[in-house]
Design a protein around this motif. Structure first.
Motif, mmCIF file in Angstrom:
data_model
loop_
_atom_site.group_PDB
_atom_site.id
_atom_site.type_symbol
_atom_site.label_atom_id
_atom_site.label_comp_id
_atom_site.label_asym_id
_atom_site.label_seq_id
_atom_site.Cartn_x
_atom_site.Cartn_y
_atom_site.Cartn_z
ATOM 1 N N ALA A 65 0.685 -1.105 -0.087
ATOM 2 C CA ALA A 65 0.270 -0.645 -0.485
ATOM 3 C C ALA A 65 0.934 1.165 0.168
ATOM 4 C CB ALA A 65 -0.950 -0.070 1.095
ATOM 5 N N LEU A 66 2.388 1.447 0.778
ATOM 6 C CA LEU A 66 2.948 2.547 1.338
ATOM 7 C C LEU A 66 3.294 2.648 -0.500
ATOM 8 C CD1 LEU A 66 3.906 1.722 4.507
ATOM 9 C CD2 LEU A 66 3.069 4.084 3.570
ATOM 10 N N GLU A 67 4.087 1.249 -1.165
ATOM 11 C CA GLU A 67 4.315 1.550 -2.486
ATOM 12 C C GLU A 67 3.489 2.165 -3.927
ATOM 13 O OE1 GLU A 67 5.245 -1.964 -5.833
ATOM 14 O OE2 GLU A 67 6.552 -2.191 -4.028
ATOM 15 N N ILE A 68 2.186 1.856 -3.452
ATOM 16 C CA ILE A 68 1.497 2.808 -4.385
ATOM 17 C C ILE A 68 1.386 4.044 -4.158
ATOM 18 C CG2 ILE A 68 -1.559 2.305 -5.060
ATOM 19 C CD1 ILE A 68 -0.765 -0.428 -4.424
ATOM 20 N N LEU A 69 1.376 4.853 -2.520
ATOM 21 C CA LEU A 69 1.144 5.741 -2.173
ATOM 22 C C LEU A 69 2.243 6.622 -2.687
ATOM 23 C CD1 LEU A 69 -0.836 7.793 -0.924
ATOM 24 C CD2 LEU A 69 0.679 6.997 1.056
ATOM 25 N N SER A 70 3.670 6.067 -2.710
ATOM 26 C CA SER A 70 4.629 6.720 -3.059
ATOM 27 C C SER A 70 4.446 6.695 -4.799
ATOM 28 C CB SER A 70 5.679 5.935 -2.302
ATOM 29 O OG SER A 70 6.230 4.090 -3.298
ATOM 30 N N GLU A 71 3.816 5.770 -5.922
ATOM 31 C CA GLU A 71 4.090 5.925 -6.881
ATOM 32 C C GLU A 71 2.904 7.466 -7.373
ATOM 33 O OE1 GLU A 71 2.060 2.299 -8.006
ATOM 34 O OE2 GLU A 71 3.901 1.559 -7.551
ATOM 35 N N LEU A 72 1.998 7.492 -6.571
ATOM 36 C CA LEU A 72 1.184 9.048 -6.736
ATOM 37 C C LEU A 72 1.742 10.234 -6.310
ATOM 38 C CD1 LEU A 72 -2.308 6.649 -5.695
ATOM 39 C CD2 LEU A 72 -0.991 7.857 -7.936
ATOM 40 N N THR A 73 2.490 9.839 -5.388
ATOM 41 C CA THR A 73 3.186 11.539 -4.968
ATOM 42 C C THR A 73 4.610 11.464 -3.661
ATOM 43 O OG1 THR A 73 2.624 12.605 -2.247
ATOM 44 C CG2 THR A 73 2.283 11.472 -2.289
ATOM 45 N N THR A 84 -2.089 2.011 9.805
ATOM 46 C CA THR A 84 -2.097 3.982 9.870
ATOM 47 C C THR A 84 -1.354 4.435 9.296
ATOM 48 O OG1 THR A 84 -3.925 3.365 11.757
ATOM 49 C CG2 THR A 84 -3.523 5.769 10.751
ATOM 50 N N PHE A 85 -1.225 5.331 8.200
ATOM 51 C CA PHE A 85 -0.091 6.094 7.517
ATOM 52 C C PHE A 85 -0.835 6.539 7.235
ATOM 53 C CE2 PHE A 85 -0.945 2.728 4.842
ATOM 54 C CZ PHE A 85 -1.203 3.184 3.220
ATOM 55 N N ALA A 86 0.478 7.874 6.782
ATOM 56 C CA ALA A 86 -0.258 9.257 6.623
ATOM 57 C C ALA A 86 0.580 9.862 5.740
ATOM 58 C CB ALA A 86 -0.226 10.077 7.862
ATOM 59 N N ILE A 87 0.575 11.126 5.190
ATOM 60 C CA ILE A 87 1.128 11.902 4.268
ATOM 61 C C ILE A 87 0.944 13.090 4.611
ATOM 62 C CG2 ILE A 87 2.040 10.344 2.479
ATOM 63 C CD1 ILE A 87 0.390 11.892 0.379
ATOM 64 N N VAL A 88 1.901 14.522 4.297
ATOM 65 C CA VAL A 88 1.084 16.165 4.421
ATOM 66 C C VAL A 88 1.411 16.075 3.070
ATOM 67 C CG1 VAL A 88 2.128 18.289 5.131
ATOM 68 C CG2 VAL A 88 2.831 16.220 6.673
ATOM 69 N N LEU A 89 0.265 16.877 2.487
ATOM 70 C CA LEU A 89 0.216 17.804 1.683
ATOM 71 C C LEU A 89 -0.017 19.378 1.356
ATOM 72 C CD1 LEU A 89 -0.502 16.092 -1.358
ATOM 73 C CD2 LEU A 89 -2.506 16.898 -0.904
ATOM 74 N N PRO A 90 1.456 19.969 1.479
ATOM 75 C CA PRO A 90 1.728 21.320 1.461
ATOM 76 C C PRO A 90 0.732 22.069 0.880
ATOM 77 C CG PRO A 90 3.734 20.115 0.682
ATOM 78 C CD PRO A 90 2.409 18.898 1.132
ATOM 79 N N SER A 91 0.603 21.731 -0.042
ATOM 80 C CA SER A 91 -0.299 22.725 -1.415
ATOM 81 C C SER A 91 -1.275 23.000 -0.569
ATOM 82 C CB SER A 91 -0.933 21.665 -2.157
ATOM 83 O OG SER A 91 -2.117 20.539 -2.399
ATOM 84 N N GLY A 92 -2.102 22.565 0.644
ATOM 85 C CA GLY A 92 -3.100 22.696 1.281
ATOM 86 C C GLY A 92 -4.521 23.182 0.625
ATOM 87 N N ARG A 93 -5.099 23.034 0.253
ATOM 88 C CA ARG A 93 -5.961 22.705 -1.110
ATOM 89 C C ARG A 93 -6.372 21.430 -0.062
ATOM 90 N NH1 ARG A 93 -8.205 26.334 -4.935
ATOM 91 N NH2 ARG A 93 -8.979 24.823 -5.444
ATOM 92 N N ILE A 94 -7.776 21.441 0.133
ATOM 93 C CA ILE A 94 -8.068 19.974 0.738
ATOM 94 C C ILE A 94 -8.899 19.605 -1.032
ATOM 95 C CG2 ILE A 94 -10.891 19.204 1.565
ATOM 96 C CD1 ILE A 94 -10.772 21.306 4.297
ATOM 97 N N GLU A 95 -8.989 20.374 -1.705
ATOM 98 C CA GLU A 95 -9.850 19.849 -3.024
ATOM 99 C C GLU A 95 -8.268 18.623 -3.553
ATOM 100 O OE1 GLU A 95 -9.984 22.925 -2.293
ATOM 101 O OE2 GLU A 95 -11.832 23.328 -1.933
ATOM 102 N N ASN A 96 -7.166 18.611 -3.359
ATOM 103 C CA ASN A 96 -5.578 18.498 -3.705
ATOM 104 C C ASN A 96 -5.637 17.361 -3.099
ATOM 105 O OD1 ASN A 96 -5.214 20.179 -5.468
ATOM 106 N ND2 ASN A 96 -3.915 21.807 -4.473
ATOM 107 N N ALA A 97 -5.985 17.317 -1.880
ATOM 108 C CA ALA A 97 -5.838 16.142 -1.011
ATOM 109 C C ALA A 97 -6.757 15.130 -0.969
ATOM 110 C CB ALA A 97 -5.878 16.560 0.339
ATOM 111 N N GLN A 98 -8.351 15.630 -1.622
ATOM 112 C CA GLN A 98 -9.235 14.901 -2.220
ATOM 113 C C GLN A 98 -9.040 13.983 -3.236
ATOM 114 O OE1 GLN A 98 -12.593 16.850 -1.927
ATOM 115 N NE2 GLN A 98 -14.067 14.999 -2.416
ATOM 116 N N THR A 99 -8.609 14.826 -4.092
ATOM 117 C CA THR A 99 -8.387 14.011 -5.563
ATOM 118 C C THR A 99 -7.183 12.703 -5.255
ATOM 119 O OG1 THR A 99 -8.435 16.351 -6.312
ATOM 120 C CG2 THR A 99 -7.078 14.491 -7.820
ATOM 121 N N LEU A 100 -5.455 12.991 -3.923
ATOM 122 C CA LEU A 100 -5.090 12.422 -3.732
ATOM 123 C C LEU A 100 -5.684 10.896 -3.591
ATOM 124 C CD1 LEU A 100 -2.163 11.311 -4.036
ATOM 125 C CD2 LEU A 100 -1.456 12.393 -2.183
#
Length: 196
Positions: A65-73, A84-100
């Motif tokens: 699952a982490l490997e798949i996530l690393s392919e996307l960001t 449970t794992f997490a990433i920080v998306l610095p772009s800030g916008r919720i829409e960008n986080a939702q898309t990812l």
């Protein structure tokens, strides 16, 4: 001392930064007043995989699952706990986080092949935004866990909702009162006549 400090920031199972390191990094972002989103992912059926197939397959499922996530960001992934794992998306916008989050869930919708076994990963995704939903790192981590606890056992994408937090707090405060009332025999039956 330096090596010990570095070890305290690493999850031994995945080798990724852990919740301690996440808190440190969140504190730095918050101090710089940078808007960002914290995206949490929880594999809801990891314990079933570990129990019904093997512990090793469960660990490999997390890593897949982490490997798949690393392919996307290219954002750093943090291991918060076993599932449970997490990433920080610095772009800030919720829409960008939702898309990812949606892209990741879509990619993990199909079973993954691990040791010649097709494994279905049931994943829940949660999003908390700074400064919209939280003011400090402790609150960010608390709220991402709260979002991931919503609809326990369900999968999909959830964005932090203050109304659900209030309901959860109300329920938590009600339980001790109910237990006290039961212990003190404070419940009684009342008959109410029914009009015809």
């Amino acid at each position: 001392e330096k090596e010990e400090a570095e070890r305290s920031h690493v999850n031994l199972l995945t080798g990724l930064p852990n919740a301690n390191k996440l808190k440190v990094d969140l504190d730095e972002l918050i101090e710089s007043k940078t808007e960002f989103s914290l995206i949490g992912f929880r594999i809801e059926n990891i314990n079933n995989i570990k129990q019904n197939i093997s512990y090793e397959t469960g660990v490999k499922s997390i890593k897949k699952a982490l490997e798949i996530l690393s392919e996307l960001t290219d954002s750093t992934a943090y291991s918060i706990d076993d599932n449970t794992f997490a990433i920080v998306l610095p772009s800030g916008r919720i829409e960008n986080a939702q898309t990812l989050g949606e892209r990741f869930l879509y990619k993990t919708f199909e079973p993954v092949l691990i040791d010649q076994i097709k494994i279905g990963l049931l994943i829940k995704c949660g999003i908390v935004n700074f400064p919209l939903h939280a003011e400090d790192s402790y609150e960010m981590i608390t709220k991402i866990n709260m979002v991931l606890e919503q609809a326990k056992g369900e999968i999909g994408l959830y964005i932090y909702n203050g109304v659900l937090e209030k309901k959860s707090k109300s329920r938590s405060e009600l339980v001790p009162h109910l237990l006290n009332a039961i212990n003190n025999n404070e419940f009684y039956l009342v008959y109410q006549p029914k009009e015809s």
